[in-house]
Design an enzyme around this catalytic site. Sequence first.
Site, PDB file in Angstrom:
ATOM      1  N   GLU A   1     -23.761 -21.747   6.642  1.00  0.00           N
ATOM      2  CA  GLU A   1     -23.633 -20.568   7.498  1.00  0.00           C
ATOM      3  C   GLU A   1     -24.991 -20.352   8.157  1.00  0.00           C
ATOM      4  OE1 GLU A   1     -20.897 -19.226   8.143  1.00  0.00           O
ATOM      5  OE2 GLU A   1     -19.616 -19.991   6.547  1.00  0.00           O
TER       6      GLU A   1
ATOM      7  N   CYS B   1     -27.501 -12.333  11.660  1.00  0.00           N
ATOM      8  CA  CYS B   1     -27.166 -13.652  12.218  1.00  0.00           C
ATOM      9  C   CYS B   1     -26.142 -13.568  13.333  1.00  0.00           C
ATOM     10  CB  CYS B   1     -26.687 -14.589  11.109  1.00  0.00           C
ATOM     11  SG  CYS B   1     -25.223 -13.998  10.222  1.00  0.00           S
TER      12      CYS B   1
END
Length: 459
Positions: free
Chosen positions: A210, A244
């Site tokens: 991720e 993010c």
Amino acid sequence: MKNAAGIIEAQRNYFESDATRSYDFRLQALHRLRDAIIKNEAKICEALNADLHKSYFEAFETEVGLVIDEITYQIKHLRRFMKPRHKRTPLAQFPSKSFVMKEPYGVVLIMSPWNYPFQLTMEPLAGAIAAGNTVILKPSDYSRNTSQVMADLLSSIFPPEYIAVMLGGREANQDLLKQKFDYIFFTGGVNVGKLVMESAAQFVTPVTLELGGQSPCIVDSTANLKVAARRIAWGKFLNAGQTCVAPNHLFVHESVKDELLSHIKDSIRQYYTDDPLSCGYLPKIINQKHFERLSGLLRDTDIYCGGRMDAEKNSIEPTVIDHATYDLPVMGEEIFGPLLPVLTYRDLDSLISLIRSHPRPLALYLFSTDRSTIDRILGNLPYGGGCVNDTVVQLATSRMPFGGVGNSGMGKYHGADSFETFSHYKSILHKSNAIDLPIRYMPPSDKKLNQLRRFIGKK
């Protein structure tokens, strides 16, 4: 605590004892985890405040609350997740039944980052527990207070041969990546993600990465500009931009740029007062290194609003940068901070081509009420996930997968997808002994070949 090799050996022995496989064991572990988090909510939020200066509200909204919700979802659906999945059997295999069994991988390593240190550790942990694995957690050394709270919490409810937390910095990471795991789940930057993948390749260990990237936000001329401004400002400056999936930069149609920026400025004032550096709840930049990096990105930019800094507190107020171009350093990397560069566009096709020419981002956000524009953006741009007329909240659900594509990562998790990520799906065909058709056996013959042809293409 033992070294990495010793912990892994203990966990492998525990896993091989089949202790973690039953429904009752997994369910009890999830309940214990959720209960411990609820009981220690204040300690967790205090640690997040110490590491990132998150207010209690923001710590609960973006970390603790999401984790409790995810664990609750795993508890509610665990029995269904664990059931074998039956499949139709081809006619050529009559009589038999086909099904897929879901089994845990074994010893799992979860490496988590500092920006959402609690959420991005505990959410994948919930999935790994639900799937029946043992787990070693390696939280970031940058968020030491939260890492220590998690270590204390987990050691109080689970033995280390089941769930263990390893603290430390780069040396601890390197030591772990020299070991053989059955699965590795990593959240962090692209460069470290490549090292994780390289280490995993030595043991042919499957991985989920991720990562991140420069997630764009698009506002067209049909958007509700006041709503768009509120939601962009919220999503961008949450956690001081250290998210993010935060909008990295903004593309706005040239005809509505001035009005949109005025609304964004108003939203920043509404959220953080006229003096964000003194409001008392502005999240800080994680450390001096990142503070100096972000300060450098502000040089030679046209600041529309914000831009003030407090070096002693590692704080930068929400900042909008006007007249941005790809030539500016601030557009050369994922910003990961409270700086929002604004670019204009006129033609949607040219904008689509421009975005496609850059690495695939983790997220994309579009503000529009035009159906054709929405369809073109959704159908023609590759990215991990995103929103139409909102930002960031696509990850705040256990009912949809979350993950990247290309440079922004591989694999997915949340809800059923977390269970799938941490499980091996084993295909089984259970054949009856009542009938044994001779068609497949040697010696070959034209008759058998013709019989085989009849089965081809029949599903």
